[in-house]
Design a protein around this motif. Structure first.
Motif, mmCIF file in Angstrom:
data_model
loop_
_atom_site.group_PDB
_atom_site.id
_atom_site.type_symbol
_atom_site.label_atom_id
_atom_site.label_comp_id
_atom_site.label_asym_id
_atom_site.label_seq_id
_atom_site.Cartn_x
_atom_site.Cartn_y
_atom_site.Cartn_z
ATOM 1 N N PRO A 57 0.814 -1.225 0.000
ATOM 2 C CA PRO A 57 0.000 0.000 0.000
ATOM 3 C C PRO A 57 0.848 1.277 0.000
ATOM 4 C CG PRO A 57 -0.825 -1.558 1.624
ATOM 5 C CD PRO A 57 0.466 -2.125 1.093
ATOM 6 N N PHE A 58 1.974 1.241 0.713
ATOM 7 C CA PHE A 58 2.905 2.368 0.745
ATOM 8 C C PHE A 58 4.297 1.805 0.474
ATOM 9 C CE2 PHE A 58 -0.616 3.485 3.538
ATOM 10 C CZ PHE A 58 -1.031 4.675 2.941
ATOM 11 N N PRO A 59 4.669 1.669 -0.805
ATOM 12 C CA PRO A 59 5.961 1.060 -1.135
ATOM 13 C C PRO A 59 7.133 1.789 -0.480
ATOM 14 C CG PRO A 59 4.622 1.336 -3.105
ATOM 15 C CD PRO A 59 3.924 2.077 -1.990
ATOM 16 N N ASP A 60 8.069 1.001 0.013
ATOM 17 C CA ASP A 60 9.265 1.540 0.641
ATOM 18 C C ASP A 60 10.315 1.797 -0.436
ATOM 19 O OD1 ASP A 60 11.036 2.132 2.959
ATOM 20 O OD2 ASP A 60 12.099 0.374 2.162
ATOM 21 N N ALA A 61 10.708 3.051 -0.587
ATOM 22 C CA ALA A 61 11.657 3.436 -1.629
ATOM 23 C C ALA A 61 13.001 2.727 -1.473
ATOM 24 C CB ALA A 61 11.850 4.946 -1.634
ATOM 25 N N ASP A 62 13.445 2.505 -0.243
ATOM 26 C CA ASP A 62 14.730 1.840 -0.023
ATOM 27 C C ASP A 62 14.689 0.391 -0.503
ATOM 28 O OD1 ASP A 62 15.767 4.173 1.096
ATOM 29 O OD2 ASP A 62 15.163 3.589 3.120
ATOM 30 N N THR A 63 13.578 -0.288 -0.257
ATOM 31 C CA THR A 63 13.416 -1.673 -0.708
ATOM 32 C C THR A 63 13.395 -1.742 -2.225
ATOM 33 O OG1 THR A 63 12.201 -2.246 1.299
ATOM 34 C CG2 THR A 63 11.901 -3.690 -0.604
#
Length: 116
Positions: A57-63
Protein backbone atom coordinates in the motif's frame (compact mmCIF):
# COMPACT_ATOMS: atom_id res chain seq x y z
CA UNK A 1 6.43 24.59 10.02
CA UNK A 2 7.59 21.71 7.82
CA UNK A 3 11.09 21.57 6.51
CA UNK A 4 11.04 21.88 2.71
CA UNK A 5 13.96 19.45 2.48
CA UNK A 6 11.77 16.75 4.05
CA UNK A 7 8.95 17.51 1.63
CA UNK A 8 11.32 17.47 -1.34
CA UNK A 9 12.88 14.17 -0.24
CA UNK A 10 9.48 12.56 0.19
CA UNK A 11 8.43 13.79 -3.26
CA UNK A 12 11.61 12.37 -4.82
CA UNK A 13 10.94 9.03 -3.10
CA UNK A 14 7.34 9.02 -4.31
CA UNK A 15 8.31 9.97 -7.87
CA UNK A 16 11.08 7.35 -8.07
CA UNK A 17 8.74 4.60 -6.87
CA UNK A 18 5.99 5.77 -9.24
CA UNK A 19 8.41 5.74 -12.18
CA UNK A 20 9.49 2.22 -11.26
CA UNK A 21 5.87 1.06 -11.07
CA UNK A 22 5.14 2.57 -14.47
CA UNK A 23 8.23 0.96 -15.98
CA UNK A 24 7.33 -2.48 -14.63
CA UNK A 25 3.78 -2.23 -15.93
CA UNK A 26 5.20 -1.65 -19.39
CA UNK A 27 8.34 -3.80 -19.36
CA UNK A 28 8.09 -6.14 -16.37
CA UNK A 29 7.17 -9.18 -18.44
CA UNK A 30 10.22 -8.73 -20.65
CA UNK A 31 12.47 -8.28 -17.61
CA UNK A 32 10.97 -11.39 -16.03
CA UNK A 33 11.59 -13.35 -19.26
CA UNK A 34 15.23 -12.25 -19.26
CA UNK A 35 15.73 -13.17 -15.61
CA UNK A 36 14.07 -16.54 -16.24
CA UNK A 37 16.39 -17.18 -19.19
CA UNK A 38 19.42 -16.34 -17.05
CA UNK A 39 18.38 -19.18 -14.75
CA UNK A 40 19.79 -17.37 -11.71
CA UNK A 41 17.53 -17.83 -8.66
CA UNK A 42 18.88 -14.62 -7.12
CA UNK A 43 17.66 -12.61 -10.11
CA UNK A 44 14.16 -13.99 -9.92
CA UNK A 45 14.14 -13.52 -6.13
CA UNK A 46 15.16 -9.87 -6.53
CA UNK A 47 12.39 -9.43 -9.11
CA UNK A 48 9.88 -10.90 -6.65
CA UNK A 49 11.13 -8.55 -3.91
CA UNK A 50 10.72 -5.63 -6.30
CA UNK A 51 7.26 -6.74 -7.37
CA UNK A 52 6.01 -7.33 -3.84
CA UNK A 53 7.60 -4.10 -2.63
CA UNK A 54 5.76 -2.13 -5.30
CA UNK A 55 2.50 -3.91 -4.50
CA UNK A 56 2.54 -2.71 -0.89
CA UNK A 57 0.00 0.00 0.00
CA UNK A 58 2.90 2.37 0.74
CA UNK A 59 5.96 1.06 -1.14
CA UNK A 60 9.27 1.54 0.64
CA UNK A 61 11.66 3.44 -1.63
CA UNK A 62 14.73 1.84 -0.02
CA UNK A 63 13.42 -1.67 -0.71
CA UNK A 64 12.56 -0.80 -4.30
CA UNK A 65 15.96 0.81 -4.86
CA UNK A 66 17.82 -2.17 -3.37
CA UNK A 67 15.88 -4.64 -5.53
CA UNK A 68 16.58 -2.59 -8.67
CA UNK A 69 20.29 -2.55 -7.80
CA UNK A 70 20.31 -6.32 -7.21
CA UNK A 71 18.63 -7.01 -10.55
CA UNK A 72 21.00 -4.69 -12.41
CA UNK A 73 24.02 -6.31 -10.72
CA UNK A 74 22.82 -9.79 -11.68
CA UNK A 75 22.21 -8.79 -15.29
CA UNK A 76 25.60 -7.05 -15.52
CA UNK A 77 27.38 -10.12 -14.16
CA UNK A 78 26.33 -12.31 -17.10
CA UNK A 79 29.01 -13.26 -19.57
CA UNK A 80 28.71 -12.56 -23.26
CA UNK A 81 29.05 -16.28 -23.98
CA UNK A 82 26.12 -17.11 -21.69
CA UNK A 83 23.95 -14.45 -23.30
CA UNK A 84 24.90 -15.77 -26.75
CA UNK A 85 24.00 -19.32 -25.72
CA UNK A 86 20.64 -18.16 -24.36
CA UNK A 87 19.98 -16.33 -27.61
CA UNK A 88 20.58 -19.51 -29.61
CA UNK A 89 18.76 -21.92 -27.31
CA UNK A 90 15.73 -19.78 -26.47
CA UNK A 91 15.43 -17.64 -29.57
CA UNK A 92 15.69 -14.59 -27.32
CA UNK A 93 17.90 -11.58 -27.98
CA UNK A 94 19.48 -12.00 -24.56
CA UNK A 95 22.46 -9.68 -25.00
CA UNK A 96 20.30 -6.89 -26.37
CA UNK A 97 17.71 -7.43 -23.64
CA UNK A 98 20.41 -7.40 -20.97
CA UNK A 99 21.85 -4.13 -22.29
CA UNK A 100 18.43 -2.51 -22.67
CA UNK A 101 17.12 -3.57 -19.25
CA UNK A 102 20.44 -2.73 -17.61
CA UNK A 103 20.30 0.79 -19.03
CA UNK A 104 16.67 1.27 -18.00
CA UNK A 105 17.39 -0.03 -14.50
CA UNK A 106 20.29 2.41 -14.26
CA UNK A 107 17.93 5.22 -15.25
CA UNK A 108 15.47 4.19 -12.54
CA UNK A 109 18.21 3.84 -9.93
CA UNK A 110 19.42 7.34 -10.74
CA UNK A 111 15.97 8.62 -9.73
CA UNK A 112 16.68 7.35 -6.20
CA UNK A 113 20.01 9.16 -5.80
CA UNK A 114 18.52 11.80 -3.49
CA UNK A 115 16.63 9.23 -1.45
CA UNK A 116 18.26 8.46 1.82
Amino acid sequence: MQNTTTIDTEQVRYDAVADTQKHLRQHGASLCDLLDALDDPAGFEAFCVLHSGLAAPFPDADTVNAALRDIRRIIAAQSASLLERISRERNLYAAEAAHWHGARLSDLIARFRHVG
